[in-house]
Design a protein around this motif. Structure first.
Motif, PDB file in Angstrom:
ATOM      1  N   CYS A 163     -14.169   3.327  -2.857  1.00 52.43           N
ATOM      2  CA  CYS A 163     -15.485   3.059  -3.393  1.00 52.43           C
ATOM      3  C   CYS A 163     -16.457   3.147  -2.176  1.00 52.43           C
ATOM      4  O   CYS A 163     -16.251   2.624  -1.069  1.00 52.43           O
ATOM      5  N   GLU A 222     -17.086  12.452  -6.578  1.00 55.64           N
ATOM      6  CA  GLU A 222     -16.885  11.656  -7.728  1.00 55.64           C
ATOM      7  C   GLU A 222     -16.225  10.151  -7.300  1.00 55.64           C
ATOM      8  O   GLU A 222     -15.719   9.418  -8.339  1.00 55.64           O
ATOM      9  N   THR A 223     -16.223   9.848  -6.260  1.00 56.49           N
ATOM     10  CA  THR A 223     -15.569   8.593  -5.802  1.00 56.49           C
ATOM     11  C   THR A 223     -16.758   7.503  -6.321  1.00 56.49           C
ATOM     12  O   THR A 223     -17.917   7.627  -6.336  1.00 56.49           O
ATOM     13  N   PRO A 224     -16.159   6.504  -7.105  1.00 56.09           N
ATOM     14  CA  PRO A 224     -17.139   5.314  -7.426  1.00 56.09           C
ATOM     15  C   PRO A 224     -18.075   4.729  -6.565  1.00 56.09           C
ATOM     16  O   PRO A 224     -17.466   4.595  -5.287  1.00 56.09           O
ATOM     17  N   SER A 226     -20.476   8.697 -11.713  1.00 57.41           N
ATOM     18  CA  SER A 226     -19.681   7.527 -10.773  1.00 57.41           C
ATOM     19  C   SER A 226     -20.458   6.577 -10.142  1.00 57.41           C
ATOM     20  O   SER A 226     -19.952   5.954  -9.134  1.00 57.41           O
TER      21      SER A 226
END
Length: 191
Positions: free
Chosen positions: A59, A79-81, A96
């Motif tokens: 994240c 697309e990592t939170p 995301s």
């Protein structure tokens, strides 16, 4: 006692930021065009980050101006939170990304820590200073760019308390950047 000394399975917050040699993370107008490398090569250096390192990040947390810079520069977080802390209404451009306004300790302890193990705080200066002041940072990874800006926005400006950190690693990259990795010292003062 540092947050992660209680339970090694607990999440960790890494402050990761790029600074000029004279300690600035942006020019006075908030621009970051100085981050472009000169193209010169430091032969003893290693190549840039591996995909494995980037994929280990669960994240990202960033402030609103860093979010706007990231959108302008081509969104480096995939697309990592990503959590953007802001009190402003900002455009949501990715699924995301979520926005947060409120208590930072609550954000980390109640919303992020239960969901993510490897949390990276990537700017801006005021948000990083707040995280440091609240004792929410477990590691500092400072990339030093070989440029003197003379003036600008300081990462550690206005820090009111002395905090000791222990050096964990130093990496020189072919681009001339140097990464300094520090972990929070235990409350007893020994590494």
């Amino acid at each position: 006692m540092a947050r992660n000394e209680l339970n090694t399975n607990r999440s960790a917050v890494t402050l990761h930021v790029v600074s000029s040699l004279d300690g600035f993370i942006a020019k006075t107008d908030n621009s970051v065009s100085w981050l472009d490398t000169s193209g010169e090569v430091y032969e003893k250096g290693v190549s840039e980050w591996s995909a494995d390192e980037a994929s280990a990040i669960d994240c990202y947390v960033l402030g609103s101006r860093t979010y706007e810079h990231a959108l302008e520069l081509g969104w480096p977080y995939g697309e990592t939170p990503t959590v953007v802390t802001t009190t402003r209404k900002l455009p949501s451009t990715r699924n995301s990304v979520e926005f947060y306004s409120g208590d930072l300790k609550r954000l980390v302890d109640e919303r992020l820590a239960p969901r993510y193990r490897n949390i990276w705080l990537v700017g801006g200066a005021m948000l990083c200073q707040s995280f440091l002041r609240l004792g929410l940072v477990d590691e500092i990874r400072l990339m030093v760019m070989p440029v003197l800006l003379g003036d600008g926005l300081r990462l550690f400006g206005g820090s009111s308390t002395e905090t000791r950190w222990r050096l964990k690693d130093v990496v020189a990259y072919k681009t001339g950047l140097v990464e300094l990795s520090y972990g929070r010292e235990s409350s007893g003062g020994s590494p």
